[in-house]
Design a protein around this motif. Structure first.
Motif, PDB file in Angstrom:
ATOM      1  N   ILE A 147      -4.400   3.489  -9.286  1.00 49.72           N
ATOM      2  CA  ILE A 147      -3.657   2.393  -8.675  1.00 49.72           C
ATOM      3  C   ILE A 147      -4.648   1.385  -8.119  1.00 49.72           C
ATOM      4  O   ILE A 147      -5.316   1.632  -7.108  1.00 49.72           O
ATOM      5  CB  ILE A 147      -2.722   2.889  -7.566  1.00 49.72           C
ATOM      6  N   ALA A 148      -4.760   0.252  -8.786  1.00 45.53           N
ATOM      7  CA  ALA A 148      -5.669  -0.810  -8.338  1.00 45.53           C
ATOM      8  C   ALA A 148      -5.047  -1.549  -7.160  1.00 45.53           C
ATOM      9  O   ALA A 148      -3.826  -1.735  -7.105  1.00 45.53           O
ATOM     10  CB  ALA A 148      -5.939  -1.782  -9.481  1.00 45.53           C
ATOM     11  N   HIS A 149      -5.897  -1.973  -6.246  1.00 48.78           N
ATOM     12  CA  HIS A 149      -5.478  -2.697  -5.034  1.00 48.78           C
ATOM     13  C   HIS A 149      -4.019  -2.400  -4.646  1.00 48.78           C
ATOM     14  O   HIS A 149      -3.148  -3.267  -4.766  1.00 48.78           O
ATOM     15  CB  HIS A 149      -5.705  -4.201  -5.153  1.00 48.78           C
ATOM     16  N   PRO A 150      -3.742  -1.171  -4.192  1.00 46.55           N
ATOM     17  CA  PRO A 150      -2.366  -0.806  -3.848  1.00 46.55           C
ATOM     18  C   PRO A 150      -1.785  -1.642  -2.712  1.00 46.55           C
ATOM     19  O   PRO A 150      -0.565  -1.722  -2.555  1.00 46.55           O
ATOM     20  CB  PRO A 150      -2.486   0.667  -3.428  1.00 46.55           C
ATOM     21  N   ASP A 151      -2.645  -2.279  -1.937  1.00 45.03           N
ATOM     22  CA  ASP A 151      -2.237  -3.117  -0.813  1.00 45.03           C
ATOM     23  C   ASP A 151      -2.238  -4.605  -1.161  1.00 45.03           C
ATOM     24  O   ASP A 151      -2.197  -5.469  -0.283  1.00 45.03           O
ATOM     25  CB  ASP A 151      -3.163  -2.873   0.383  1.00 45.03           C
ATOM     26  N   PHE A 152      -2.215  -4.916  -2.450  1.00 45.25           N
ATOM     27  CA  PHE A 152      -2.280  -6.294  -2.943  1.00 45.25           C
ATOM     28  C   PHE A 152      -1.173  -7.170  -2.359  1.00 45.25           C
ATOM     29  O   PHE A 152      -1.355  -8.380  -2.172  1.00 45.25           O
ATOM     30  CB  PHE A 152      -2.189  -6.278  -4.474  1.00 45.25           C
ATOM     31  N   PHE A 153      -0.038  -6.569  -2.064  1.00 47.54           N
ATOM     32  CA  PHE A 153       1.114  -7.346  -1.583  1.00 47.54           C
ATOM     33  C   PHE A 153       0.807  -8.114  -0.303  1.00 47.54           C
ATOM     34  O   PHE A 153       1.456  -9.119   0.002  1.00 47.54           O
ATOM     35  CB  PHE A 153       2.337  -6.443  -1.374  1.00 47.54           C
ATOM     36  N   MET A 154      -0.198  -7.682   0.457  1.00 48.10           N
ATOM     37  CA  MET A 154      -0.506  -8.379   1.711  1.00 48.10           C
ATOM     38  C   MET A 154      -1.143  -9.746   1.488  1.00 48.10           C
ATOM     39  O   MET A 154      -1.253 -10.549   2.413  1.00 48.10           O
ATOM     40  CB  MET A 154      -1.390  -7.517   2.603  1.00 48.10           C
TER      41      MET A 154
END
Length: 259
Positions: A147-154
């Motif tokens: 899972i790449a940049h799982p926190d991308f939504f921020m």
């Protein structure tokens, strides 16, 4: 902290990276890596998004060239050939077909729909839950264990809400269930710190997301390289370790565990 591999590497085919393919490989060798994985942004049939993904006409050339380079450098470094995908229900068959053409896939969900609506431009609570469910679906289907940049939504928000906690829990629990690795993305540092409701912070890696990660999860660093010399910038790891110094992570040591 040292890591002798990187599975998140791009090429000029995505229209927002620079450098020759071989320059990325040579930089990885200079960096002392044992494995360099190319994960170009997946093209989707009948849609082209300039400056975001490779064009459909480039897919076969990408695979052919990468496998040639894999063979050319086999005595110096392991080269893996992959795609960075996004999951969409109506593209399941296509993604499963393309999985057979490469060594591995990673999921880096950037869009809600395959023809647009960027999570990095703006996303609300409903969107962030959709984002998490798309990642979960990709893992359930067996497309990937990275899972790449799982926190991308921020990147597309300026406030952490209960929906962000719920989305993080969905992603982290799915990673546990399907034995997927969570990436600490080193390229989010390029945005520098942004103005969030509770203060300045990098969009990713975002500390609030990693509060949900436990010792049952495996994590690794991803350079998300769009420039060959990015692979030589080991200081990015030091910055992220300092940013997340209060967390006790279980680092992935052998990438072949997830391939």
């Amino acid at each position: 902290m040292e890591q002798n591999f990187n599975l998140h590497t791009h090429t000029t085919r995505c229209h927002h990276a620079v450098g020759k393919d071989e320059q990325y490989i040579l930089a990885a060798i200079e960096a002392g890596m044992k494995t360099i994985g190319f994960s170009e942004h997946m093209a989707y049939p009948h849609v082209e998004i300039a400056a975001e993904r490779m064009y459909n006409r480039d897919v076969q050339e990408y695979l052919h060239t990468m496998y040639q380079l894999k063979d050319k450098y086999k005595d110096q470094i392991e080269v893996l050939v992959g795609f960075e995908i996004e999951y969409y229900d109506d593209q399941k068959d296509y993604l499963l077909k393309m999985k057979e053409c490469c060594d591995y896939m990673i999921i880096g969900q950037h869009f809600r729909y395959f023809d647009g609506y960027n999570y990095d431009y703006f996303n609300n609570d409903e969107d962030v839950l959709m984002y998490a469910n798309q990642i979960q679906s990709a893992l359930e289907l067996g497309l990937t264990r990275y899972i790449a940049h799982p926190d991308f939504f921020m990147l597309g928000r300026r406030q952490w809400t209960p929906a962000c906690d719920k989305a993080s829990q969905i992603i982290v629990e799915a990673a546990k269930k399907y034995h997927a690795v969570l990436e600490i993305n080193l390229n989010g540092l390029r945005y520098e710190k942004l103005y969030y409701q509770d203060g300045l912070a990098y969009p990713y890696p975002h500390p609030e997301f990693f509060k949900h990660v436990t010792k049952e999860n495996k994590v690794c660093f991803g350079y998300d390289a769009h420039h060959p010399t990015t692979l030589l910038e080991h200081q990015r790891i030091d910055i992220c370790l300092d940013l997340l110094k209060d967390y006790d992570f279980n680092f992935l040591e052998d990438i072949h565990e997830i391939l």
